[in-house]
Design a protein around this motif. Structure first.
Motif, PDB file in Angstrom:
ATOM      1  N   THR A   1       0.838  -1.211   0.000  1.00 53.18           N
ATOM      2  CA  THR A   1       0.000   0.000   0.000  1.00 53.18           C
ATOM      3  C   THR A   1       0.866   1.251   0.000  1.00 53.18           C
ATOM      4  O   THR A   1       0.633   2.177  -0.756  1.00 53.18           O
ATOM      5  CB  THR A   1      -0.876   0.050   1.280  1.00 53.18           C
ATOM      6  N   THR A   2       1.878   1.232   0.874  1.00 56.42           N
ATOM      7  CA  THR A   2       2.751   2.392   0.985  1.00 56.42           C
ATOM      8  C   THR A   2       3.468   2.663  -0.329  1.00 56.42           C
ATOM      9  O   THR A   2       3.548   3.795  -0.791  1.00 56.42           O
ATOM     10  CB  THR A   2       3.786   2.151   2.099  1.00 56.42           C
ATOM     11  N   ARG A   3       3.962   1.606  -0.949  1.00 57.37           N
ATOM     12  CA  ARG A   3       4.762   1.779  -2.170  1.00 57.37           C
ATOM     13  C   ARG A   3       3.936   2.436  -3.263  1.00 57.37           C
ATOM     14  O   ARG A   3       4.347   3.406  -3.878  1.00 57.37           O
ATOM     15  CB  ARG A   3       5.250   0.429  -2.681  1.00 57.37           C
ATOM     16  N   GLU A   4       2.738   1.861  -3.495  1.00 54.12           N
ATOM     17  CA  GLU A   4       1.938   2.376  -4.605  1.00 54.12           C
ATOM     18  C   GLU A   4       1.413   3.762  -4.282  1.00 54.12           C
ATOM     19  O   GLU A   4       1.343   4.632  -5.148  1.00 54.12           O
ATOM     20  CB  GLU A   4       0.810   1.408  -4.903  1.00 54.12           C
ATOM     21  N   ASP A   5       1.064   3.960  -3.017  1.00 54.33           N
ATOM     22  CA  ASP A   5       0.602   5.271  -2.603  1.00 54.33           C
ATOM     23  C   ASP A   5       1.687   6.318  -2.852  1.00 54.33           C
ATOM     24  O   ASP A   5       1.430   7.397  -3.354  1.00 54.33           O
ATOM     25  CB  ASP A   5       0.255   5.219  -1.107  1.00 54.33           C
ATOM     26  N   LEU A   6       2.908   5.950  -2.522  1.00 52.56           N
ATOM     27  CA  LEU A   6       4.020   6.880  -2.677  1.00 52.56           C
ATOM     28  C   LEU A   6       4.285   7.175  -4.149  1.00 52.56           C
ATOM     29  O   LEU A   6       4.557   8.321  -4.526  1.00 52.56           O
ATOM     30  CB  LEU A   6       5.271   6.282  -2.022  1.00 52.56           C
ATOM     31  N   ALA A   7       4.187   6.146  -4.991  1.00 52.84           N
ATOM     32  CA  ALA A   7       4.409   6.350  -6.419  1.00 52.84           C
ATOM     33  C   ALA A   7       3.345   7.282  -6.984  1.00 52.84           C
ATOM     34  O   ALA A   7       3.651   8.217  -7.737  1.00 52.84           O
ATOM     35  CB  ALA A   7       4.383   5.010  -7.148  1.00 52.84           C
ATOM     36  N   LEU A   8       2.083   7.046  -6.594  1.00 56.62           N
ATOM     37  CA  LEU A   8       1.009   7.918  -7.067  1.00 56.62           C
ATOM     38  C   LEU A   8       1.185   9.333  -6.526  1.00 56.62           C
ATOM     39  O   LEU A   8       0.978  10.316  -7.245  1.00 56.62           O
ATOM     40  CB  LEU A   8      -0.354   7.357  -6.641  1.00 56.62           C
ATOM     41  N   ALA A   9       1.610   9.414  -5.268  1.00 60.09           N
ATOM     42  CA  ALA A   9       1.789  10.733  -4.651  1.00 60.09           C
ATOM     43  C   ALA A   9       2.872  11.517  -5.385  1.00 60.09           C
ATOM     44  O   ALA A   9       2.698  12.703  -5.673  1.00 60.09           O
ATOM     45  CB  ALA A   9       2.162  10.570  -3.184  1.00 60.09           C
ATOM     46  N   LEU A  10       3.960  10.847  -5.720  1.00 64.50           N
ATOM     47  CA  LEU A  10       5.035  11.542  -6.427  1.00 64.50           C
ATOM     48  C   LEU A  10       4.541  12.011  -7.798  1.00 64.50           C
ATOM     49  O   LEU A  10       4.877  13.120  -8.236  1.00 64.50           O
ATOM     50  CB  LEU A  10       6.271  10.650  -6.564  1.00 64.50           C
ATOM     51  N   SER A  11       3.713  11.196  -8.457  1.00 63.70           N
ATOM     52  CA  SER A  11       3.178  11.653  -9.755  1.00 63.70           C
ATOM     53  C   SER A  11       2.339  12.908  -9.562  1.00 63.70           C
ATOM     54  O   SER A  11       2.432  13.833 -10.369  1.00 63.70           O
ATOM     55  CB  SER A  11       2.310  10.595 -10.433  1.00 63.70           C
ATOM     56  N   VAL A  12       1.524  12.925  -8.512  1.00 62.14           N
ATOM     57  CA  VAL A  12       0.689  14.110  -8.278  1.00 62.14           C
ATOM     58  C   VAL A  12       1.571  15.333  -8.026  1.00 62.14           C
ATOM     59  O   VAL A  12       1.318  16.416  -8.553  1.00 62.14           O
ATOM     60  CB  VAL A  12      -0.279  13.866  -7.095  1.00 62.14           C
ATOM     61  N   VAL A  13       2.651  15.134  -7.250  1.00 63.54           N
ATOM     62  CA  VAL A  13       3.568  16.252  -6.972  1.00 63.54           C
ATOM     63  C   VAL A  13       4.178  16.762  -8.277  1.00 63.54           C
ATOM     64  O   VAL A  13       4.186  17.968  -8.557  1.00 63.54           O
ATOM     65  CB  VAL A  13       4.686  15.807  -6.000  1.00 63.54           C
ATOM     66  N   LEU A  14       4.649  15.843  -9.098  1.00 66.30           N
ATOM     67  CA  LEU A  14       5.323  16.260 -10.334  1.00 66.30           C
ATOM     68  C   LEU A  14       4.342  16.903 -11.308  1.00 66.30           C
ATOM     69  O   LEU A  14       4.683  17.879 -11.984  1.00 66.30           O
ATOM     70  CB  LEU A  14       6.017  15.059 -10.983  1.00 66.30           C
ATOM     71  N   ILE A  15       3.112  16.372 -11.371  1.00 65.39           N
ATOM     72  CA  ILE A  15       2.135  16.989 -12.274  1.00 65.39           C
ATOM     73  C   ILE A  15       1.754  18.372 -11.763  1.00 65.39           C
ATOM     74  O   ILE A  15       1.543  19.297 -12.554  1.00 65.39           O
ATOM     75  CB  ILE A  15       0.898  16.072 -12.446  1.00 65.39           C
ATOM     76  N   GLY A  16       1.716  18.539 -10.442  1.00 63.01           N
ATOM     77  CA  GLY A  16       1.470  19.869  -9.885  1.00 63.01           C
ATOM     78  C   GLY A  16       2.528  20.850 -10.360  1.00 63.01           C
ATOM     79  O   GLY A  16       2.225  21.972 -10.777  1.00 63.01           O
ATOM     80  N   LEU A  17       3.779  20.404 -10.337  1.00 66.54           N
ATOM     81  CA  LEU A  17       4.886  21.224 -10.835  1.00 66.54           C
ATOM     82  C   LEU A  17       4.695  21.526 -12.313  1.00 66.54           C
ATOM     83  O   LEU A  17       4.926  22.654 -12.775  1.00 66.54           O
ATOM     84  CB  LEU A  17       6.185  20.451 -10.605  1.00 66.54           C
ATOM     85  N   LEU A  18       4.249  20.519 -13.052  1.00 67.24           N
ATOM     86  CA  LEU A  18       4.009  20.683 -14.493  1.00 67.24           C
ATOM     87  C   LEU A  18       2.928  21.735 -14.735  1.00 67.24           C
ATOM     88  O   LEU A  18       3.063  22.578 -15.629  1.00 67.24           O
ATOM     89  CB  LEU A  18       3.595  19.335 -15.088  1.00 67.24           C
ATOM     90  N   ILE A  19       1.879  21.696 -13.923  1.00 71.37           N
ATOM     91  CA  ILE A  19       0.808  22.690 -14.082  1.00 71.37           C
ATOM     92  C   ILE A  19       1.363  24.086 -13.808  1.00 71.37           C
ATOM     93  O   ILE A  19       1.069  25.043 -14.521  1.00 71.37           O
ATOM     94  CB  ILE A  19      -0.373  22.374 -13.129  1.00 71.37           C
ATOM     95  N   MET A  20       2.197  24.197 -12.782  1.00 68.32           N
ATOM     96  CA  MET A  20       2.771  25.506 -12.463  1.00 68.32           C
ATOM     97  C   MET A  20       3.603  26.040 -13.619  1.00 68.32           C
ATOM     98  O   MET A  20       3.660  27.241 -13.860  1.00 68.32           O
ATOM     99  CB  MET A  20       3.642  25.414 -11.209  1.00 68.32           C
ATOM    100  N   ILE A  21       4.274  25.146 -14.316  1.00 70.88           N
ATOM    101  CA  ILE A  21       5.144  25.589 -15.413  1.00 70.88           C
ATOM    102  C   ILE A  21       4.332  25.868 -16.669  1.00 70.88           C
ATOM    103  O   ILE A  21       4.589  26.835 -17.383  1.00 70.88           O
ATOM    104  CB  ILE A  21       6.211  24.515 -15.708  1.00 70.88           C
ATOM    105  N   SER A  22       3.325  25.030 -16.938  1.00 65.21           N
ATOM    106  CA  SER A  22       2.698  25.082 -18.255  1.00 65.21           C
ATOM    107  C   SER A  22       1.448  25.954 -18.313  1.00 65.21           C
ATOM    108  O   SER A  22       0.899  26.147 -19.382  1.00 65.21           O
ATOM    109  CB  SER A  22       2.358  23.674 -18.725  1.00 65.21           C
ATOM    110  N   ARG A  23       0.987  26.472 -17.175  1.00 69.10           N
ATOM    111  CA  ARG A  23      -0.193  27.334 -17.206  1.00 69.10           C
ATOM    112  C   ARG A  23       0.215  28.713 -16.738  1.00 69.10           C
ATOM    113  O   ARG A  23       0.478  28.915 -15.550  1.00 69.10           O
ATOM    114  CB  ARG A  23      -1.298  26.760 -16.321  1.00 69.10           C
ATOM    115  N   ARG A  24       0.213  29.656 -17.670  1.00 66.81           N
ATOM    116  CA  ARG A  24       0.807  30.947 -17.370  1.00 66.81           C
ATOM    117  C   ARG A  24      -0.219  31.911 -16.785  1.00 66.81           C
ATOM    118  O   ARG A  24      -0.832  32.699 -17.495  1.00 66.81           O
ATOM    119  CB  ARG A  24       1.384  31.504 -18.659  1.00 66.81           C
TER     120      ARG A  24
END
Lengths: 486, 225
Positions: free
Chosen positions: B130-153
């Motif tokens: 549970t922890t592993r998959e949760d962490l992998a999904l969480a990291l994707s959410v973090v990185l996509i959040g960063l992507l939104i910050m960069i790609s939406r002006r």
């Protein structure tokens, strides 16, 4: 020696917090500034008690050989900055640049900032430290935007967004460290305590530590202002009030760097994890070289010294990346000396900007002729930051360069190159600013003995004393910490 | 139900809620209108609240209910409401200016999910599934959040990107069994977010810069004047 009535840690953290609460109720800046100085002095006195009586580590706070000197230094520079701040801000109010209403929470924020920096330094818990660094970010954002000009708000917003992303990444790294510590120590508060996890570092999963360190280095590195995550730093320094520039450069960068070094110790203690040294060396050296070149293109005096802070943080990161007793010794000394010198420079620059009425370097000239006291103090401070003998920064840079030459000559050449380029920029600037034709207003020739001049002299005096003669117990202690850092 | 089936359910539901949080991130990338983005953010907050409550239940960690409640009330209801008010009061454009096209951003987002799985899965071999998959999904959410910050002006969408990043972090924290200080950290984040929203409104960035477009901030990259 249990002569003290209160636990010094309670006083150190409680005083700024209480003062902040009291200051929110004070509408007059004149009054608030006095209370601010008093509280900062009390906090500094409390930190000196740590030398006499070192409290036992608890689950949340602890004092060890490493953080004790940063705690005392932070409290000291916060105290001198509060003295400078009182005069500086009063002057800004008098000339109508800062309406008093904008200053309503200035002193309270100053105390909150002191509190959160001290909390970050003494915290024994990774999560608590993260919360403290975040609180320090918030308070500085408020202070950077205090002028509420377009530029100040832009600078504050930029700082806010970049630093928030940084601390968000640092939290992810912190979670990963806990995940590494948890199988070894079981799920408990202990598994997030520095003092408890460090001895267990060798049993932790090295891959997890590696991944965590990358996040932590990028995250806290943003707050240190390391290249390429430095973009917020020059804006925040030049647009915020000068006392805050001094605190940012002199203290907050150190606090973030302290966090990075703690995590580096953790990785170094785990033999199988990737060695954090080369990463830090690369980032440190890049920051140094980049900032050294950028120094030449500055037109704003506060931006100039903001870039110089990036340069010096690069040097310190490089030193801790090299590791070993000598380089660590140089790094620790450099942190302290830079903190004292850079805050003294910002105090001086604050005066210069006030007498000349501008921060643009093309509109400032011939300071030694128009304002001899200020001009010569400035020259001395710049020579100190450029790393000339007999000042303390020369000593730390000298130790670093010689120890690097002995171990990695190629890196030492790059290091010396960076130092020389930065030195050249400083000499060039000081020539046009301090000597040559007088540019800008010349009144205010006689130096009034103001409260705000005292901190400059004290700081420079300490840096000079450290460069000439470091007391033997201090050297022994620095060496002990350097060995502990590995 | 047999204990093993119950364990299966624990795992599957946790996985479902985490995946819904990630789905919220993709929904945000897909939006062309500000209001749609607020709704997607609210959806993500609801999913996060459900994930936190479920973890509180299966880990028997009651303090996580506090985190769940904060996600639900603050991020699911209050913040989207405040953002609507800000957009209306400051008269900000209702459509989102994208720097990188939606299709490309989606593809990059998928790439980031793969990257997170590749980064997290091998290094967490010792942790619970549970922890592993949760962490992998969480990291994707973090990185996509960063992507939104960069790609939406636009400052408002940047703030939303940051908050979704923060949702990812909270998702990571709740998935790690027995992590101390979770509530303290969520409170600290809530304060941070409150400050950001307050700053948006208080500084009336639109009024100052004629637009909330962060592009204007870039003019102030070099020296003054």
């Amino acid at each position: 020696m249990n002569g003290t009535l209160v636990d010094p840690i309670h006083a150190i953290l409680g005083l700024p917090l209480l003062a902040a609460a009291a200051l929110t109720l004070m509408p007059s800046h004149r009054m608030a500034a006095k209370v601010n100085i008093l509280a900062a002095f009390g906090t500094f006195l409390a930190t000196t008690q740590l030398f006499l009586h070192r409290p036992e580590p608890t689950a949340l706070v602890f004092i060890d050989d490493f953080n004790i000197y940063l705690v005392v230094l932070t409290a000291f520079v916060a105290f001198t900055s509060s003295m400078f701040s009182a005069d500086y801000i009063q002057h800004e109010v008098d000339i109508g640049k800062l309406p008093p209403i904008y200053l309503r929470f200035y002193s309270a924020m100053f105390q909150l900032l002191t509190f959160s920096m001290l909390l970050a330094l003494v915290s024994n818990n990774l999560g608590l430290m993260w919360v403290a660094v975040e609180a320090a970010t918030l308070t500085t954002v408020v202070m950077v935007s205090v002028y509420r000009t377009r530029e100040a708000i832009e600078a504050a917003w930029k700082y806010f967004i970049l630093a928030s992303v940084g601390i968000a990444l640092a939290l992810f790294g912190t979670i990963l460290i806990y995940l590494a510590a948890q199988p070894v120590m079981g799920p408990s508060l202990e598994a997030m305590a520095w003092a408890a996890i460090l001895p267990h570092a060798p049993q932790m999963a090295p891959e997890l530590l590696n991944l965590a360190f990358v996040f932590l280095l990028v995250g806290y590195g943003t707050k240190v202002g390391l290249f390429p995550l430095h973009a917020w730093l020059p804006d925040a320094h030049s647009e915020g009030p000068t006392p805050i520039s001094a605190v940012l450069s002199g203290l907050l960068l150190n606090v973030a760097l302290y966090a990075v070094i703690r995590f580096k110790m953790l990785l170094a203690a785990n033999g199988a994890a990737l060695s954090p040294g080369p990463l830090m060396i690369a980032i440190g050296l890049t920051s140094l070289l980049f900032a050294a070149v950028m120094l030449y293109r500055r037109r704003d005096i506060k931006r100039l010294f903001a870039y110089s802070s990036i340069e010096h943080m690069g040097i310190v990161t490089f030193a801790f990346g090299m590791g070993g007793p000598l380089a660590n010794f140089a790094g620790l000394l450099h942190m302290a000396m830079h903190s004292l010198t850079k805050s003294a420079i910002f105090f001086t620059v604050g005066h210069i900007a006030q007498v000349k009425g501008t921060q643009r370097m093309s509109e400032i000239g011939g300071l030694t002729a128009s304002h001899p006291w200020l001009g010569w103090t400035f020259v001395i401070a710049v020579l100190a930051i450029a790393g000339l003998p007999p000042f303390g920064l020369f000593m730390s840079e000298f130790v670093l360069v010689t120890s690097t030459f002995a171990r990695a000559p190629a890196l030492a050449i790059l290091l010396v190159l960076g130092l020389l380029v930065a030195f050249g920029a400083m000499v060039l600037r000081v020539q046009s600013l301090a000597f040559g034709a007088v540019v800008g207003p010349t009144e205010g020739n006689t130096v009034r003995l103001r409260l705000s001049l005292l901190p400059i002299l004290v700081h420079l005096g300490l840096v000079l004393a450290a460069g000439l003669w470091l007391p033997a117990p201090l050297v022994a202690w620095f060496q002990a910490v350097a060995r502990q850092l590995g | 139900m047999s204990p093993s089936l119950l364990g299966q359910l624990d795992y599957s539901a946790a996985h479902l809620f985490s995946a819904m949080v990630l789905l919220g991130s993709f929904a945000m990338i897909y939006q062309r209108r500000m209001v749609g983005m607020f709704n997607a953010f609210a959806f993500q907050a609801f999913a996060l609240a459900a994930a936190a409550a479920w973890q509180a239940y299966i880990q028997e960690a009651h303090h996580l209910y506090v985190t769940a409640a904060m996600a639900l009330l603050l991020k699911g209801l209050l913040i989207p409401f405040a953002l609507r008010v800000i957009v209306r009061r400051l008269d900000i454009h209702r459509s989102i200016e994208v720097v990188i096209g939606i299709g490309v951003t989606m593809l990059v987002g998928i790439g980031l999910v793969a990257l997170s799985a590749l980064l997290v899965m091998p290094v967490t071999a010792g942790a619970a599934a549970t922890t592993r998959e949760d962490l992998a999904l969480a990291l994707s959410v973090v990185l996509i959040g960063l992507l939104i910050m960069i790609s939406r002006r636009n400052a408002v969408t940047q703030v939303i990107g940051f908050m979704s990043m923060e949702n990812g972090l909270i998702l990571a924290v709740i998935g790690v069994a027995g992590m101390p200080l979770v509530v303290e950290m969520s409170v600290a984040f809530a304060v941070l977010v409150a400050f950001i929203i307050f700053g948006l409104f208080f500084f009336r960035i639109r009024e100052r810069f004629d637009s909330l477009d962060v592009h204007y901030l870039e003019t102030f990259r070099g020296e003054r004047r």
